[in-house]
Design an enzyme around this catalytic site. Structure first.
Site, mmCIF file in Angstrom:
data_model
loop_
_atom_site.group_PDB
_atom_site.id
_atom_site.type_symbol
_atom_site.label_atom_id
_atom_site.label_comp_id
_atom_site.label_asym_id
_atom_site.label_seq_id
_atom_site.Cartn_x
_atom_site.Cartn_y
_atom_site.Cartn_z
ATOM 1 N N TRP A 102 0.823 -1.201 0.000
ATOM 2 C CA TRP A 102 0.000 0.000 0.000
ATOM 3 C C TRP A 102 0.862 1.258 0.000
ATOM 4 O O TRP A 102 0.569 2.225 -0.708
ATOM 5 C CB TRP A 102 -0.992 0.000 1.164
ATOM 6 C CG TRP A 102 -1.985 -1.114 1.046
ATOM 7 C CD1 TRP A 102 -2.128 -2.176 1.894
ATOM 8 C CD2 TRP A 102 -2.944 -1.315 -0.001
ATOM 9 N NE1 TRP A 102 -3.122 -3.006 1.431
ATOM 10 C CE2 TRP A 102 -3.633 -2.509 0.287
ATOM 11 C CE3 TRP A 102 -3.276 -0.598 -1.163
ATOM 12 C CZ2 TRP A 102 -4.645 -3.007 -0.549
ATOM 13 C CZ3 TRP A 102 -4.278 -1.088 -1.983
ATOM 14 C CH2 TRP A 102 -4.950 -2.277 -1.676
ATOM 15 N N ASP A 169 -1.793 6.818 6.125
ATOM 16 C CA ASP A 169 -2.816 5.874 5.681
ATOM 17 C C ASP A 169 -3.089 4.924 6.850
ATOM 18 O O ASP A 169 -2.274 4.073 7.169
ATOM 19 C CB ASP A 169 -2.302 5.109 4.454
ATOM 20 C CG ASP A 169 -3.271 4.026 3.977
ATOM 21 O OD1 ASP A 169 -4.349 3.867 4.590
ATOM 22 O OD2 ASP A 169 -2.948 3.347 2.973
ATOM 23 N N LYS A 193 -12.131 -1.905 6.597
ATOM 24 C CA LYS A 193 -11.359 -2.791 7.483
ATOM 25 C C LYS A 193 -11.895 -2.714 8.919
ATOM 26 O O LYS A 193 -12.122 -3.714 9.555
ATOM 27 C CB LYS A 193 -9.879 -2.417 7.477
ATOM 28 C CG LYS A 193 -9.277 -2.211 6.093
ATOM 29 C CD LYS A 193 -8.868 -3.500 5.426
ATOM 30 C CE LYS A 193 -8.609 -3.343 3.938
ATOM 31 N NZ LYS A 193 -7.558 -2.409 3.556
HETATM 32 C C1 LIG Z 1 -7.035 -1.960 2.136
HETATM 33 C C2 LIG Z 1 -6.021 -0.888 2.183
HETATM 34 C C3 LIG Z 1 -5.959 0.122 1.205
HETATM 35 C C4 LIG Z 1 -6.871 0.140 -0.008
HETATM 36 O O1 LIG Z 1 -7.986 0.816 0.251
HETATM 37 P P1 LIG Z 1 -9.119 1.083 -0.884
HETATM 38 O O2 LIG Z 1 -10.165 1.733 -0.051
HETATM 39 O O3 LIG Z 1 -9.501 -0.254 -1.437
HETATM 40 O O4 LIG Z 1 -8.534 1.972 -1.904
HETATM 41 C C5 LIG Z 1 -5.021 1.108 1.343
HETATM 42 N N1 LIG Z 1 -4.171 1.122 2.381
HETATM 43 C C6 LIG Z 1 -4.178 0.159 3.327
HETATM 44 C C7 LIG Z 1 -3.214 0.215 4.460
HETATM 45 C C8 LIG Z 1 -5.115 -0.878 3.254
HETATM 46 O O5 LIG Z 1 -5.136 -1.832 4.188
#
Ligand SMILES: *Cc1c(COP(=O)(O)O)cnc(C)c1O
Length: 357
Positions: A102, A169, A193
């Protein structure tokens, strides 16, 4: 309800009470006779829901007034470039830490449109640790980090002392423990998540991070648009926001993020104790950087992978197959995973190892 225990990495488990309340609201929202799926976002049915969700985000995270809260669409992946477009002025550089897939995607997107530098990476050991002790120049505009690396099962247990604001993030560990807001100029997280269903992204920006860009951006790509319109410039993802609000209420009723953190620590320990005491299992992350949300491990004998997976599934443990970049297995034990679910997995792991001893 089924007896399946869902260890999926995302979209993933939500609290049972949230599933129940959400399904009720699909049929009849708070006794209005209307479904949450059919009400206008500009109605008295929805606006209080949005405001409660925003207020709960502030309260649970302890956000000071100079932070703005937005519910956007496009996933965390859209924030990989939207953050850069809104926060990085021309002629300035941003710093990135590469801790996995990511992070790498965030870096890839940023490089297409701006000047950035990767100042630390754990790629050399297949992202099995969090880099530490690197220098952070105050000349950078901000430092981009990924708090929990969903695929590799690593997580920052402490933050670098950064002289610049962090843009983080937090998709896979937001609301899993208290944070120190002052470290962050921006936080973003896809809901799917730890917060709600897929389709909404939580974006938090400190006001002083904005207003530095000279370029005109398309209306939908400007944070100011969404701030000024309270996330209702266009139709927001009504149902995902509603379900997220229910999850936030559940968190508050539970006692907030301090209580949640204790529960998550205890849950993670059940599985890590097995990994540490039975050499049959090999953890991917170094112990000090282990994620409390995603526990990644391989079997010492990979030839047993299929049999292990079937054994788990027969015990009701679903969604354990690891991501292809690590292989093996991953138990995602987000906020909503009950401790009993984790105990069952630990028991299954113990039994399987004994069977093959
Ligand atoms: C799942 C995830 C993403 C992707 O997120 P989307 O909403 O599908 O774009 C980005 N960063 C992390 C750390 C993730 O676990």
């Amino acid at each position: 309800m089924s007896h399946i225990i869902n260890f999926s990495a995302g979209p993933s488990i939500l609290p049972k009470v949230v599933f129940e309340e959400a399904s009720q609201a699909v049929l009849n929202l708070n006794g209005t006779g209307l479904s949450i799926l059919e009400v206008s976002h500009r109605s008295a049915y929805f606006e209080p829901i949005l405001h409660e969700a925003m207020a709960l985000v502030r309260e649970l995270l302890g956000l000071p007034d100079d932070y703005e809260v937005m519910f956007l669409s496009g996933g965390a992946s859209t924030q990989f470039f939207m953050s850069v477009m809104n926060l990085l002025p021309e002629g300035k550089k941003a710093a990135y830490v590469d801790t996995g897939v990511w992070s790498s995607k965030a870096i890839h997107e940023a490089k297409m449109i701006a000047s950035i530098e990767v100042i630390a990476s754990s790629k050399d050991k297949n992202y099995s640790y969090i880099p530490k002790g690197f220098d952070i120049s105050p000349d950078f505009e901000y430092l981009h980090t990924t708090s929990n690396n969903t695929i590799y099962g690593t997580q920052y247990q402490s933050w670098p002392d950064s002289p610049i604001p962090m843009v983080c993030d937090m998709s896979s560990d937001i609301f899993s423990k208290p944070i120190e807001p002052h470290r962050f100029g921006m936080i973003y997280a896809g809901a799917q998540k730890n917060l709600g269903p897929a389709g909404v992204t939580l974006v938090i920006v400190r006001k002083d991070m904005l207003g530095k860009i000279n370029k005109t951006l398309p209306t939908m790509l400007r944070y100011e648009t969404h701030i000024q319109n309270e996330s209702m410039y266009n139709t927001p993802p009504v149902f995902p926001i509603y379900v997220s609000m229910l999850t936030l209420r559940w968190l508050k009723n539970l006692g907030g993020l301090g209580v949640m953190q204790q529960m998550n620590e205890r849950k993670a320990r059940h599985v890590y104790d097995i990994i540490d005491s039975i050499p049959f299992y090999v953890g991917h992350s170094v112990p000090e950087d282990r994620s409390r949300m995603n526990v990644t491990f391989n079997l010492e004998d990979a030839a047993l992978n299929k049999e292990f997976q079937t054994y788990c599934e027969e015990a009701g443990c679903d969604g354990l197959k690891g991501h292809k970049s690590v292989g093996g297995f991953r138990a995602s034990i987000y906020n909503a995973m009950p401790e009993d679910g984790v105990k069952i997995l630990a028991e299954v792991m113990k039994e399987f190892a004994l069977k093959h001893a």
